[in-house]
Design an enzyme around this catalytic site. Structure first.
Site, mmCIF file in Angstrom:
data_model
loop_
_atom_site.group_PDB
_atom_site.id
_atom_site.type_symbol
_atom_site.label_atom_id
_atom_site.label_comp_id
_atom_site.label_asym_id
_atom_site.label_seq_id
_atom_site.Cartn_x
_atom_site.Cartn_y
_atom_site.Cartn_z
ATOM 1 N N CYS A 270 -19.770 0.165 36.552
ATOM 2 C CA CYS A 270 -19.258 -0.263 37.848
ATOM 3 C C CYS A 270 -18.065 0.637 38.130
ATOM 4 O O CYS A 270 -17.185 0.794 37.272
ATOM 5 C CB CYS A 270 -18.810 -1.723 37.764
ATOM 6 S SG CYS A 270 -17.596 -2.153 39.004
ATOM 7 N N LYS B 54 -25.423 -13.125 -4.178
ATOM 8 C CA LYS B 54 -26.365 -12.007 -4.076
ATOM 9 C C LYS B 54 -25.755 -11.019 -3.094
ATOM 10 O O LYS B 54 -25.801 -11.205 -1.882
ATOM 11 C CB LYS B 54 -27.742 -12.477 -3.615
ATOM 12 C CG LYS B 54 -28.718 -11.313 -3.592
ATOM 13 C CD LYS B 54 -30.146 -11.743 -3.707
ATOM 14 C CE LYS B 54 -31.116 -10.591 -3.929
ATOM 15 N NZ LYS B 54 -30.817 -9.327 -3.348
ATOM 16 N N CYS C 10 -17.872 -7.345 41.700
ATOM 17 C CA CYS C 10 -17.019 -6.832 42.793
ATOM 18 C C CYS C 10 -17.815 -6.089 43.854
ATOM 19 O O CYS C 10 -17.227 -5.584 44.818
ATOM 20 C CB CYS C 10 -15.933 -5.931 42.233
ATOM 21 S SG CYS C 10 -16.558 -4.345 41.662
ATOM 22 N N ASP D 235 0.840 -1.209 0.000
ATOM 23 C CA ASP D 235 0.000 0.000 0.000
ATOM 24 C C ASP D 235 0.871 1.254 0.000
ATOM 25 O O ASP D 235 0.571 2.235 -0.670
ATOM 26 C CB ASP D 235 -0.908 0.014 1.229
ATOM 27 C CG ASP D 235 -2.007 -1.032 1.119
ATOM 28 O OD1 ASP D 235 -2.062 -1.710 0.078
ATOM 29 O OD2 ASP D 235 -2.786 -1.165 2.086
ATOM 30 N N ARG E 273 -30.166 2.578 -8.990
ATOM 31 C CA ARG E 273 -31.289 1.857 -9.576
ATOM 32 C C ARG E 273 -32.582 2.675 -9.456
ATOM 33 O O ARG E 273 -33.416 2.674 -10.343
ATOM 34 C CB ARG E 273 -31.446 0.507 -8.866
ATOM 35 C CG ARG E 273 -32.635 -0.281 -9.312
ATOM 36 C CD ARG E 273 -32.636 -1.649 -8.658
ATOM 37 N NE ARG E 273 -33.731 -2.459 -9.140
ATOM 38 C CZ ARG E 273 -34.944 -2.459 -8.615
ATOM 39 N NH1 ARG E 273 -35.220 -1.683 -7.602
ATOM 40 N NH2 ARG E 273 -35.887 -3.232 -9.116
HETATM 41 S S1 IVH Z 1 -29.226 -9.341 -11.278
HETATM 42 C C1 IVH Z 1 -31.969 -9.160 -13.981
HETATM 43 N N1 IVH Z 1 -27.328 -10.299 -9.786
HETATM 44 O O1 IVH Z 1 -30.608 -7.830 -6.093
HETATM 45 C C2 IVH Z 1 -31.973 -8.983 -12.575
HETATM 46 N N2 IVH Z 1 -28.816 -8.729 -8.817
HETATM 47 O O2 IVH Z 1 -33.567 -8.178 -6.324
HETATM 48 C C3 IVH Z 1 -31.187 -7.843 -12.150
HETATM 49 N N3 IVH Z 1 -28.289 -8.150 -6.489
HETATM 50 O O3 IVH Z 1 -31.443 -4.660 -7.288
HETATM 51 C C4 IVH Z 1 -30.359 -8.067 -10.983
HETATM 52 N N4 IVH Z 1 -26.526 -9.434 -6.290
HETATM 53 O O4 IVH Z 1 -29.232 -4.909 -6.071
HETATM 54 C C5 IVH Z 1 -28.378 -9.481 -9.842
HETATM 55 N N5 IVH Z 1 -25.563 -11.209 -8.584
HETATM 56 C C6 IVH Z 1 -26.606 -10.384 -8.646
HETATM 57 C C7 IVH Z 1 -27.010 -9.598 -7.548
HETATM 58 C C8 IVH Z 1 -28.128 -8.781 -7.670
HETATM 59 C C9 IVH Z 1 -27.297 -8.557 -5.678
HETATM 60 C C10 IVH Z 1 -29.362 -7.221 -6.071
HETATM 61 C C11 IVH Z 1 -29.478 -5.987 -6.937
HETATM 62 C C12 IVH Z 1 -30.899 -5.941 -7.380
HETATM 63 C C13 IVH Z 1 -31.590 -6.885 -6.441
HETATM 64 C C14 IVH Z 1 -32.703 -7.548 -7.181
#
Ligand code: IVH
Length: 690
Positions: A433, A122, A418, A40, A143
């Site tokens: 305490c 996810k 204590c 770093d 989004r």
């Molecule tokens: S695909 C076509 N892939 O989940 C579908 N979403 O419920 C579009 N998310 O708003 C999303 N990991 O914030 C996709 N590997 C992943 C994901 C993912 C997290 C979240 C994303 C989205 C929400 C959808």
């Protein structure tokens, strides 16, 4: 860089391009390959060199320079951005049956016996869209509601893992990358520590911290937050060829310099999906970031296109979520725990319940006020939450299910360990305490804190050994640890000659430490690891730190009045001074370091600038005001003491003089860069010409 070493413009251009390239390579190795090749500190050095060069030669600054990731703009709000293709959500599944049903739907729709799926994580962060035109990042948006998001381009430009330019000779005309911004658990913990030290709001979880950091109007704040990004999808695309599978797309992203999680797999049929889920479920706690499940996507793009949508979610994908992190159970009893600084925490004893894959029978109730506010009684049905590796907590009680024998908890007036009185200061939420090191519970915690990995890192000195040492009155303070000998240890239960020798060896090698670890190990209230590092960097030595006043501590990065007062208070206690002296006497030592240069009162303090000619948008007064606000002195004559000349059209004699003296000349854009780029230190400004 001084005048004598300033390169000419051509050389500067070449050197800047070289540095940009080298830094981009290191970013790629770090964020995409997860395999850094330099330390770093070495990276920071390269970065500082580039900033210095670009400051002296603003002509060398390009929009894709990594230095542009420090932020600099303050937005008035976020402009709405309509997504060219909607940002969809995912269908969810929890049980094995739901996963089998998803696979069956895919089999039926695609008329194929075994489907190939791309499996990924996810991520528990925020979905964003990045628009690259001819390989250059031009726009980023949240989004939002899936149709319209918010423009957060400037903030996204500060996220280190997101390339400002893609790594390819030929890029698609338009590529909209979709993915998740998140904060690593470690960075989240450090951020909260810094927030607490600076008496700023604490974030509840990494997701909130990432969201709060992305929605900063001042992108310089976002830049300090260490956000990360993983790409997982695509939006608009034109001018090039797309891989035929989702996995191929992610592979391509990785080649383009976009971070993609390595935790992914291509599998066949439902058994492959289940196996991936189980593997990730086991790994979940050890991942550096939080996830709330896994995602399955039909791998072939052509098949995805065939499948259509259900209520704003594509049929080709499914989120297989982990079990809920909350569960209901009965609160059997409440006891109190005594912390290192005497803080009394009510602890809930619960009828054991499974939450997010583990059995929980204890949870924190934080403090007395919280207990009252949530109106929690012994005997209540309560909701328990577990998030990542944090201690489970009682979220609320179901009052309508309160049994007749339920009763409120009464806070004890005396310490259960204590018997010293428990006191609560008027402006504090926490009761304490007052026994200090007389209290065995506080002594044990103080020793545990002292011995832990981030402090003295004494292997073999865990809670069980500490319990024994304190219960047998062998050790009172951390300094006593270094007086332990073979005979004393062997007299204790569970110690044999070998284990005793191991502990003595560990203590011996722990004597060589660092100042930051030593400060952290002292266990000063509000001084966590990050603050200890800042203090060590600022003071370099222990003695000036021990004698410093509140005002001096306030100069240290991220130290606010409460922390400063706590440190001063710590060093006014004679027994703390005594323990420190004993530790030094026992041979505890560290290398003293040169204190960091004191932060400049303003980024351009000491810098002398002359304005000449007409700038395209700023008036002379505005430019002067901005420069003075940054600490610079604006003068009217160009001399060898001048650091910069800012020249517009019709600049005249001042420009000629600047050129003859070799003083860097900036245009309006260069001025903005100067105002927005934190300079390394004053010495790095081009020197005065003698
Ligand atoms: S695909 C076509 N892939 O989940 C579908 N979403 O419920 C579009 N998310 O708003 C999303 N990991 O914030 C996709 N590997 C992943 C994901 C993912 C997290 C979240 C994303 C989205 C929400 C959808």
């Amino acid at each position: 860089m001084t005048a004598s070493t300033l390169p000419d413009l051509l050389e500067a251009h070449e050197r800047a391009a070289q540095l940009r390239h080298t830094i981009a390579q290191h970013d790629y190795a770090y964020y995409v390959l997860d395999a850094p090749t330099i330390s770093d500190a070495q990276y920071d050095q390269l970065f500082a060199q580039l900033i210095t060069l670009e400051t002296a030669y603003p002509e060398c600054l390009t929009p894709d320079s990594p230095t542009q990731k420090v932020g600099g703009t303050v937005a008035e709000g976020f402009e709405p951005i309509k997504h060219s293709l909607p940002m969809l959500s995912l269908q969810n599944g929890f049980s094995d049956e739901e996963i089998r049903a998803f696979d069956q739907r895919c089999v039926d729709l695609l008329q194929q016996e075994t489907i190939e799926y791309a499996c990924e994580l996810k991520f528990d962060g925020l979905a964003i869209s990045l628009q690259y035109i001819n390989g250059v990042l031009v726009q980023a948006a949240t989004r939002g509601d899936g149709i319209t998001g918010e423009g957060i381009t400037e903030n996204i430009r500060t996220v280190r893992g997101i390339p400002l330019r893609l790594r390819a000779a030929e890029c698609p005309d338009i590529l909209e990358v979709r993915g998740e911004v998140l904060m690593f658990k470690k960075d989240f913990a450090e951020l909260n520590e810094r927030q607490a030290a600076a008496e700023q709001a604490i974030f509840a979880n990494p997701r909130n911290a990432a969201a709060g950091s992305l929605r900063q109007l001042d992108s310089r704040i976002t830049a300090t937050r260490r956000l990360r990004f993983f790409a997982y999808g695509i939006g608009a695309f034109s001018g090039g060829e797309l891989p035929s599978t989702h996995d191929g797309l992610l592979q391509k992203y990785s080649e383009l310099g976009l971070p993609v999680s390595p935790e992914r797999a291509v599998v066949q049929g439902p058994s492959g999906l289940m196996a991936f889920y189980r593997r990730i479920e086991e790994k979940r706690e050890s991942l550096p970031y939080e996830i709330d499940g896994v995602v399955y996507k039909v791998n072939r793009h052509a098949q995805q296109a065939q499948m259509g949508f259900v209520s704003r979610a594509p049929r080709f994908a499914l989120a297989h979520k982990f079990p809920a992190q909350e569960a209901l159970t009965t609160l059997l009893d409440i006891s109190v725990n005594v912390g290192r600084t005497g803080a009394i925490t009510p602890v809930a004893h619960l009828a054991p319940v499974r939450v997010g894959g583990v059995t929980v029978s204890r949870a924190t109730l934080h403090n007395e006020d919280e207990l009252r506010r949530k109106d929690i009684w012994i005997g209540d049905t309560v909701s328990i939450r577990r998030a990542g590796d944090v201690i489970p907590e009682v979220v609320c009680s179901l009052r309508d299910q309160r049994p007749a024998q339920a009763h409120p908890f009464i806070m004890p007036t005396h310490c259960p360990v204590c018997a010293s009185p428990i006191e609560r200061l008027e402006d504090e939420a926490v009761a304490r305490c007052i026994g200090g090191l007389i209290c065995a519970a506080q002594r044990k915690q103080a020793l545990w804190h002292f011995a832990q990995r981030k402090a003295f890192d004494i292997e073999g000195l865990g809670t069980k050994v500490i319990d024994q040492l304190v219960d047998h009155d062998v050790v009172q303070t951390p300094a006593d640890l270094f007086r332990l000998d073979m005979q004393t240890l062997c007299a204790l239960e569970r110690f044999a000659e070998k284990s005793a020798q191991n502990l003595l060896d560990a203590l011996e090698s722990a004597k060589h430490t660092t100042l930051a670890r030593f400060i952290y190990a002292l266990g000063i209230r509000h001084v966590g690891e990050a603050t200890a590092k800042n203090l060590a960097r600022y003071f370099g030595k222990l003695d000036p730190l021990m004698q410093a006043s509140v005002d001096v501590f306030l100069e240290v990065q991220d130290v606010g009045p409460v922390v400063a007062a706590s440190i001063v208070q710590f060093f006014t206690q004679p027994h703390h001074i005594e323990v420190i002296a004993q530790l030094r006497h026992a041979g505890v030592h560290w290398e003293e370091i040169d204190p960091a240069p004191r932060p400049l009162p303003a980024p351009l303090a000491g810098c002398i600038v002359v304005l000449t000619g007409t700038l395209p948008t700023l008036t002379r007064e505005e430019a002067q005001k901005q420069l003075e606000a940054a600490g610079a002195r604006v003068t009217s004559t160009v001399s060898k003491k001048t650091h910069y000349v800012v020249a517009g059209t019709d600049a005249g004699q001042k420009l000629v003089k600047a050129q003859s003296l070799g003083i860097p000349v900036l245009d309006e854009q260069g001025l903005q860069t100067l105002l927005n780029t934190p300079l390394p230190v004053l010495e790095d400004l081009p020197s005065t010409k003698d």
